[in-house]
Scaffold this motif. Structure first.
Motif, PDB file in Angstrom:
ATOM      1  N   LEU A 147      32.720  47.594  52.406  1.00  0.00           N
ATOM      2  CA  LEU A 147      33.180  48.724  53.220  1.00  0.00           C
ATOM      3  C   LEU A 147      34.040  49.692  52.411  1.00  0.00           C
ATOM      4  CD1 LEU A 147      34.045  46.856  56.535  1.00  0.00           C
ATOM      5  CD2 LEU A 147      32.033  48.272  56.057  1.00  0.00           C
ATOM      6  N   GLY A 148      34.307  49.348  51.150  1.00  0.00           N
ATOM      7  CA  GLY A 148      35.070  50.227  50.282  1.00  0.00           C
ATOM      8  C   GLY A 148      36.563  49.959  50.259  1.00  0.00           C
ATOM      9  N   VAL A 149      37.006  48.897  50.926  1.00  0.00           N
ATOM     10  CA  VAL A 149      38.431  48.579  50.939  1.00  0.00           C
ATOM     11  C   VAL A 149      38.852  48.157  49.538  1.00  0.00           C
ATOM     12  CG1 VAL A 149      40.229  47.105  51.927  1.00  0.00           C
ATOM     13  CG2 VAL A 149      38.369  47.958  53.387  1.00  0.00           C
ATOM     14  N   LYS A 150      39.831  48.842  49.009  1.00  0.00           N
ATOM     15  CA  LYS A 150      40.284  48.610  47.635  1.00  0.00           C
ATOM     16  C   LYS A 150      41.338  47.510  47.547  1.00  0.00           C
ATOM     17  CE  LYS A 150      42.365  51.173  43.793  1.00  0.00           C
ATOM     18  NZ  LYS A 150      42.853  52.472  43.357  1.00  0.00           N
ATOM     19  N   TYR A 151      42.193  47.433  48.534  1.00  0.00           N
ATOM     20  CA  TYR A 151      43.321  46.502  48.495  1.00  0.00           C
ATOM     21  C   TYR A 151      43.035  45.323  49.419  1.00  0.00           C
ATOM     22  CZ  TYR A 151      45.408  50.630  46.451  1.00  0.00           C
ATOM     23  OH  TYR A 151      45.651  51.717  45.650  1.00  0.00           O
ATOM     24  N   ILE A 152      42.592  44.212  48.820  1.00  0.00           N
ATOM     25  CA  ILE A 152      42.260  43.013  49.588  1.00  0.00           C
ATOM     26  C   ILE A 152      43.130  41.882  49.057  1.00  0.00           C
ATOM     27  CG2 ILE A 152      40.460  41.372  50.235  1.00  0.00           C
ATOM     28  CD1 ILE A 152      38.426  43.671  49.708  1.00  0.00           C
ATOM     29  N   TYR A 153      44.041  41.430  49.900  1.00  0.00           N
ATOM     30  CA  TYR A 153      44.959  40.348  49.540  1.00  0.00           C
ATOM     31  C   TYR A 153      44.573  39.119  50.348  1.00  0.00           C
ATOM     32  CZ  TYR A 153      47.744  44.279  47.808  1.00  0.00           C
ATOM     33  OH  TYR A 153      48.177  45.417  47.155  1.00  0.00           O
ATOM     34  N   MET A 154      44.118  38.087  49.651  1.00  0.00           N
ATOM     35  CA  MET A 154      43.690  36.860  50.314  1.00  0.00           C
ATOM     36  C   MET A 154      44.617  35.726  49.883  1.00  0.00           C
ATOM     37  SD  MET A 154      39.633  37.487  50.464  1.00  0.00           S
ATOM     38  CE  MET A 154      39.544  36.538  51.933  1.00  0.00           C
ATOM     39  N   ARG A 155      44.609  34.661  50.675  1.00  0.00           N
ATOM     40  CA  ARG A 155      45.520  33.526  50.446  1.00  0.00           C
ATOM     41  C   ARG A 155      46.971  34.011  50.418  1.00  0.00           C
ATOM     42  NH1 ARG A 155      41.551  31.409  46.083  1.00  0.00           N
ATOM     43  NH2 ARG A 155      40.344  29.923  47.283  1.00  0.00           N
ATOM     44  N   SER A 156      47.276  34.962  51.249  1.00  0.00           N
ATOM     45  CA  SER A 156      48.605  35.554  51.285  1.00  0.00           C
ATOM     46  C   SER A 156      49.550  34.634  52.060  1.00  0.00           C
ATOM     47  CB  SER A 156      48.542  36.938  51.947  1.00  0.00           C
ATOM     48  OG  SER A 156      49.795  37.564  51.904  1.00  0.00           O
ATOM     49  N   SER A 157      50.293  33.823  51.333  1.00  0.00           N
ATOM     50  CA  SER A 157      51.187  32.876  51.997  1.00  0.00           C
ATOM     51  C   SER A 157      52.473  33.546  52.476  1.00  0.00           C
ATOM     52  CB  SER A 157      51.504  31.699  51.073  1.00  0.00           C
ATOM     53  OG  SER A 157      52.112  32.158  49.886  1.00  0.00           O
ATOM     54  N   VAL A 158      52.891  34.604  51.793  1.00  0.00           N
ATOM     55  CA  VAL A 158      54.043  35.402  52.214  1.00  0.00           C
ATOM     56  C   VAL A 158      53.587  36.863  52.166  1.00  0.00           C
ATOM     57  CG1 VAL A 158      56.437  36.046  51.741  1.00  0.00           C
ATOM     58  CG2 VAL A 158      55.664  33.702  51.289  1.00  0.00           C
ATOM     59  N   LYS A 159      53.286  37.414  53.321  1.00  0.00           N
ATOM     60  CA  LYS A 159      52.673  38.742  53.387  1.00  0.00           C
ATOM     61  C   LYS A 159      53.579  39.855  52.880  1.00  0.00           C
ATOM     62  CE  LYS A 159      49.204  37.530  56.742  1.00  0.00           C
ATOM     63  NZ  LYS A 159      48.402  37.973  57.865  1.00  0.00           N
ATOM     64  N   MET A 160      54.879  39.638  52.871  1.00  0.00           N
ATOM     65  CA  MET A 160      55.818  40.644  52.352  1.00  0.00           C
ATOM     66  C   MET A 160      55.514  40.975  50.891  1.00  0.00           C
ATOM     67  SD  MET A 160      57.981  41.940  54.469  1.00  0.00           S
ATOM     68  CE  MET A 160      59.216  42.524  53.341  1.00  0.00           C
ATOM     69  N   LYS A 161      55.161  39.986  50.109  1.00  0.00           N
ATOM     70  CA  LYS A 161      54.859  40.216  48.689  1.00  0.00           C
ATOM     71  C   LYS A 161      53.671  41.159  48.534  1.00  0.00           C
ATOM     72  CE  LYS A 161      56.496  35.694  47.167  1.00  0.00           C
ATOM     73  NZ  LYS A 161      56.091  34.384  46.650  1.00  0.00           N
ATOM     74  N   ASP A 162      52.620  40.925  49.310  1.00  0.00           N
ATOM     75  CA  ASP A 162      51.425  41.754  49.204  1.00  0.00           C
ATOM     76  C   ASP A 162      51.643  43.135  49.815  1.00  0.00           C
ATOM     77  OD1 ASP A 162      49.939  39.808  47.819  1.00  0.00           O
ATOM     78  OD2 ASP A 162      49.619  38.748  49.697  1.00  0.00           O
ATOM     79  N   TYR A 163      52.418  43.204  50.875  1.00  0.00           N
ATOM     80  CA  TYR A 163      52.787  44.504  51.455  1.00  0.00           C
ATOM     81  C   TYR A 163      53.551  45.337  50.414  1.00  0.00           C
ATOM     82  CZ  TYR A 163      55.681  47.836  54.012  1.00  0.00           C
ATOM     83  OH  TYR A 163      56.338  48.973  54.431  1.00  0.00           O
ATOM     84  N   THR A 164      54.511  44.716  49.736  1.00  0.00           N
ATOM     85  CA  THR A 164      55.289  45.424  48.719  1.00  0.00           C
ATOM     86  C   THR A 164      54.386  45.912  47.588  1.00  0.00           C
ATOM     87  OG1 THR A 164      57.258  44.148  49.269  1.00  0.00           O
ATOM     88  CG2 THR A 164      57.234  45.211  47.107  1.00  0.00           C
ATOM     89  N   ASP A 165      53.447  45.073  47.160  1.00  0.00           N
ATOM     90  CA  ASP A 165      52.512  45.482  46.112  1.00  0.00           C
ATOM     91  C   ASP A 165      51.675  46.672  46.573  1.00  0.00           C
ATOM     92  OD1 ASP A 165      51.091  44.848  43.468  1.00  0.00           O
ATOM     93  OD2 ASP A 165      49.430  44.878  44.906  1.00  0.00           O
ATOM     94  N   PHE A 166      51.151  46.616  47.791  1.00  0.00           N
ATOM     95  CA  PHE A 166      50.356  47.718  48.344  1.00  0.00           C
ATOM     96  C   PHE A 166      51.179  49.009  48.384  1.00  0.00           C
ATOM     97  CE2 PHE A 166      49.209  50.106  52.261  1.00  0.00           C
ATOM     98  CZ  PHE A 166      47.932  50.519  51.898  1.00  0.00           C
ATOM     99  N   MET A 167      52.384  48.923  48.858  1.00  0.00           N
ATOM    100  CA  MET A 167      53.240  50.115  48.960  1.00  0.00           C
ATOM    101  C   MET A 167      53.545  50.691  47.579  1.00  0.00           C
ATOM    102  SD  MET A 167      53.515  50.577  52.189  1.00  0.00           S
ATOM    103  CE  MET A 167      54.905  51.645  52.507  1.00  0.00           C
ATOM    104  N   ASN A 168      53.822  49.826  46.618  1.00  0.00           N
ATOM    105  CA  ASN A 168      54.092  50.293  45.252  1.00  0.00           C
ATOM    106  C   ASN A 168      52.862  50.933  44.621  1.00  0.00           C
ATOM    107  OD1 ASN A 168      56.782  49.466  45.285  1.00  0.00           O
ATOM    108  ND2 ASN A 168      56.324  47.464  44.399  1.00  0.00           N
ATOM    109  N   ARG A 169      51.709  50.349  44.847  1.00  0.00           N
ATOM    110  CA  ARG A 169      50.478  50.858  44.235  1.00  0.00           C
ATOM    111  C   ARG A 169      49.996  52.164  44.865  1.00  0.00           C
ATOM    112  NH1 ARG A 169      46.433  45.964  43.760  1.00  0.00           N
ATOM    113  NH2 ARG A 169      45.260  47.453  42.522  1.00  0.00           N
ATOM    114  N   THR A 170      50.285  52.358  46.157  1.00  0.00           N
ATOM    115  CA  THR A 170      49.802  53.556  46.842  1.00  0.00           C
ATOM    116  C   THR A 170      50.849  54.661  46.928  1.00  0.00           C
ATOM    117  OG1 THR A 170      50.471  52.717  49.013  1.00  0.00           O
ATOM    118  CG2 THR A 170      48.211  52.222  48.266  1.00  0.00           C
ATOM    119  N   GLY A 171      52.126  54.306  46.800  1.00  0.00           N
ATOM    120  CA  GLY A 171      53.188  55.301  46.930  1.00  0.00           C
ATOM    121  C   GLY A 171      53.445  55.732  48.368  1.00  0.00           C
ATOM    122  N   LEU A 172      52.899  55.006  49.324  1.00  0.00           N
ATOM    123  CA  LEU A 172      53.117  55.337  50.730  1.00  0.00           C
ATOM    124  C   LEU A 172      54.543  55.008  51.154  1.00  0.00           C
ATOM    125  CD1 LEU A 172      49.797  53.967  52.286  1.00  0.00           C
ATOM    126  CD2 LEU A 172      50.437  56.362  52.011  1.00  0.00           C
TER     127      LEU A 172
END
Length: 173
Positions: free
Chosen positions: A75-100
Protein backbone atom coordinates in the motif's frame (compact mmCIF):
# COMPACT_ATOMS: atom_id res chain seq x y z
CA UNK A 1 -18.60 17.79 7.02
CA UNK A 2 -16.53 16.05 9.66
CA UNK A 3 -17.81 14.49 12.85
CA UNK A 4 -14.34 14.75 14.41
CA UNK A 5 -13.99 17.55 16.96
CA UNK A 6 -10.45 18.57 15.94
CA UNK A 7 -9.01 20.93 13.36
CA UNK A 8 -8.32 18.31 10.68
CA UNK A 9 -6.49 20.89 8.58
CA UNK A 10 -3.53 20.31 10.93
CA UNK A 11 -3.20 16.57 10.23
CA UNK A 12 -0.15 15.56 8.17
CA UNK A 13 0.46 12.10 9.57
CA UNK A 14 -1.50 8.98 10.46
CA UNK A 15 -0.35 6.18 12.77
CA UNK A 16 -2.33 2.96 13.13
CA UNK A 17 -2.10 -0.05 15.38
CA UNK A 18 -2.96 -3.30 13.59
CA UNK A 19 -4.70 -5.81 15.88
CA UNK A 20 -8.04 -4.37 16.97
CA UNK A 21 -7.71 -1.33 14.68
CA UNK A 22 -6.80 -2.32 11.12
CA UNK A 23 -7.82 -5.91 11.80
CA UNK A 24 -10.47 -7.38 14.05
CA UNK A 25 -9.55 -8.16 17.63
CA UNK A 26 -10.48 -11.83 17.21
CA UNK A 27 -7.79 -13.57 15.19
CA UNK A 28 -7.92 -17.13 13.90
CA UNK A 29 -4.73 -19.11 14.29
CA UNK A 30 -3.08 -20.95 11.43
CA UNK A 31 -2.24 -24.59 12.25
CA UNK A 32 1.43 -23.52 12.57
CA UNK A 33 0.46 -21.08 15.35
CA UNK A 34 0.72 -17.85 13.33
CA UNK A 35 -2.15 -15.41 13.71
CA UNK A 36 -4.18 -14.85 10.54
CA UNK A 37 -5.54 -11.33 10.30
CA UNK A 38 -8.31 -9.85 8.27
CA UNK A 39 -8.01 -6.50 6.49
CA UNK A 40 -10.60 -4.04 5.31
CA UNK A 41 -10.37 -3.23 1.60
CA UNK A 42 -11.70 0.31 2.08
CA UNK A 43 -9.02 0.91 4.74
CA UNK A 44 -6.45 -0.24 2.19
CA UNK A 45 -7.74 2.16 -0.44
CA UNK A 46 -7.65 5.09 1.99
CA UNK A 47 -4.16 4.22 3.25
CA UNK A 48 -2.62 4.02 -0.22
CA UNK A 49 -4.35 7.25 -1.25
CA UNK A 50 -3.07 9.06 1.84
CA UNK A 51 0.46 7.94 0.96
CA UNK A 52 0.05 9.12 -2.64
CA UNK A 53 -1.22 12.49 -1.43
CA UNK A 54 1.91 13.00 0.67
CA UNK A 55 0.70 12.19 4.17
CA UNK A 56 3.17 10.41 6.44
CA UNK A 57 1.67 7.03 7.36
CA UNK A 58 2.96 4.56 9.94
CA UNK A 59 1.99 1.20 11.32
CA UNK A 60 3.07 0.45 14.89
CA UNK A 61 2.15 -3.04 16.05
CA UNK A 62 3.32 -5.50 18.64
CA UNK A 63 2.65 -8.36 16.26
CA UNK A 64 4.69 -9.72 13.42
CA UNK A 65 3.85 -11.79 10.41
CA UNK A 66 5.25 -11.48 6.92
CA UNK A 67 1.75 -11.10 5.50
CA UNK A 68 1.02 -7.98 7.59
CA UNK A 69 4.32 -6.37 6.59
CA UNK A 70 3.75 -7.25 2.94
CA UNK A 71 0.19 -5.85 2.97
CA UNK A 72 1.22 -2.42 4.19
CA UNK A 73 4.36 -2.26 2.05
CA UNK A 74 2.21 -2.92 -1.01
CA UNK A 75 0.00 0.00 0.00
CA UNK A 76 3.08 2.23 0.03
CA UNK A 77 3.39 2.62 3.79
CA UNK A 78 7.00 3.58 4.46
CA UNK A 79 7.10 3.42 8.25
CA UNK A 80 6.23 -0.09 9.46
CA UNK A 81 7.20 -0.92 13.03
CA UNK A 82 6.59 -4.54 13.99
CA UNK A 83 7.28 -6.39 17.24
CA UNK A 84 6.90 -3.03 18.93
CA UNK A 85 7.12 -3.92 22.60
CA UNK A 86 7.24 -0.26 23.69
CA UNK A 87 5.39 1.87 21.15
CA UNK A 88 6.86 5.13 22.48
CA UNK A 89 10.24 4.20 20.99
CA UNK A 90 8.79 3.69 17.51
CA UNK A 91 6.58 6.78 17.78
CA UNK A 92 9.68 8.85 18.66
CA UNK A 93 11.57 7.38 15.70
CA UNK A 94 8.66 8.17 13.34
CA UNK A 95 8.42 11.74 14.62
CA UNK A 96 12.17 12.29 14.29
CA UNK A 97 12.28 10.84 10.78
CA UNK A 98 9.28 12.81 9.50
CA UNK A 99 9.74 16.08 11.39
CA UNK A 100 6.04 16.13 12.28
CA UNK A 101 4.75 17.94 15.35
CA UNK A 102 2.43 16.07 17.75
CA UNK A 103 -0.56 18.26 16.80
CA UNK A 104 -0.12 17.13 13.16
CA UNK A 105 -0.54 13.44 14.00
CA UNK A 106 -3.61 11.22 14.32
CA UNK A 107 -3.03 7.93 16.15
CA UNK A 108 -5.64 5.16 16.12
CA UNK A 109 -5.28 2.58 18.87
CA UNK A 110 -7.52 0.24 20.79
CA UNK A 111 -5.76 -1.03 23.91
CA UNK A 112 -3.31 -0.29 26.71
CA UNK A 113 -0.08 -0.62 24.63
CA UNK A 114 -1.31 2.41 22.61
CA UNK A 115 -2.10 4.55 25.66
CA UNK A 116 1.22 6.41 26.14
CA UNK A 117 1.51 7.43 22.50
CA UNK A 118 -2.13 8.44 22.27
CA UNK A 119 -1.63 10.84 25.17
CA UNK A 120 1.03 12.68 23.11
CA UNK A 121 -0.54 13.10 19.68
CA UNK A 122 -2.88 15.86 18.61
CA UNK A 123 -5.71 13.54 17.62
CA UNK A 124 -6.07 10.25 19.51
CA UNK A 125 -8.71 8.03 17.89
CA UNK A 126 -10.37 4.80 19.03
CA UNK A 127 -12.53 2.25 17.26
CA UNK A 128 -16.00 1.74 18.73
CA UNK A 129 -14.92 -1.49 20.43
CA UNK A 130 -11.71 -0.15 22.02
CA UNK A 131 -10.83 -0.64 25.68
CA UNK A 132 -12.51 1.89 27.97
CA UNK A 133 -9.17 3.43 28.99
CA UNK A 134 -8.45 4.21 25.34
CA UNK A 135 -11.91 5.63 24.72
CA UNK A 136 -11.47 7.87 27.77
CA UNK A 137 -8.42 9.62 26.23
CA UNK A 138 -9.66 9.69 22.63
CA UNK A 139 -10.88 12.90 21.03
CA UNK A 140 -12.76 10.83 18.46
CA UNK A 141 -14.40 7.43 18.84
CA UNK A 142 -15.27 6.05 15.43
CA UNK A 143 -18.60 4.39 14.81
CA UNK A 144 -16.54 1.58 13.23
CA UNK A 145 -15.21 -1.40 15.17
CA UNK A 146 -11.62 -2.48 14.69
CA UNK A 147 -11.08 -4.07 11.29
CA UNK A 148 -14.28 -2.60 9.91
CA UNK A 149 -13.10 0.62 8.29
CA UNK A 150 -11.71 2.92 10.96
CA UNK A 151 -8.75 3.98 8.79
CA UNK A 152 -11.10 4.83 5.94
CA UNK A 153 -13.31 6.78 8.36
CA UNK A 154 -10.57 9.06 9.69
CA UNK A 155 -8.53 9.40 6.50
CA UNK A 156 -11.61 10.23 4.43
CA UNK A 157 -12.82 12.85 6.93
CA UNK A 158 -9.34 14.41 7.07
CA UNK A 159 -8.84 14.48 3.32
CA UNK A 160 -12.33 15.83 2.66
CA UNK A 161 -11.67 18.65 5.15
CA UNK A 162 -8.38 19.40 3.39
CA UNK A 163 -9.87 19.16 -0.10
CA UNK A 164 -7.69 16.22 -1.15
CA UNK A 165 -10.24 13.37 -1.21
CA UNK A 166 -11.67 13.19 -4.75
CA UNK A 167 -8.82 14.75 -6.65
CA UNK A 168 -6.11 13.56 -9.03
CA UNK A 169 -5.04 9.99 -8.45
CA UNK A 170 -8.07 9.26 -6.24
CA UNK A 171 -9.65 7.23 -9.03
CA UNK A 172 -7.11 4.46 -9.25
CA UNK A 173 -4.93 2.15 -7.24
Amino acid sequence: MSSINYDLRKIRGFIFDVDGVLSKDVIPLHPNGDPMRTVNIKDGYALQLAVKKGYQVAIITGGYTDSVKMRFERLGVKYIYMRSSVKMKDYTDFMNRTGLKPEEVLYAGDDIPDYEVMKLVGLPVAPADAASEIKDISLYISSKNGGEGIARDVIEQTMKTQGTWLTGEAFGW
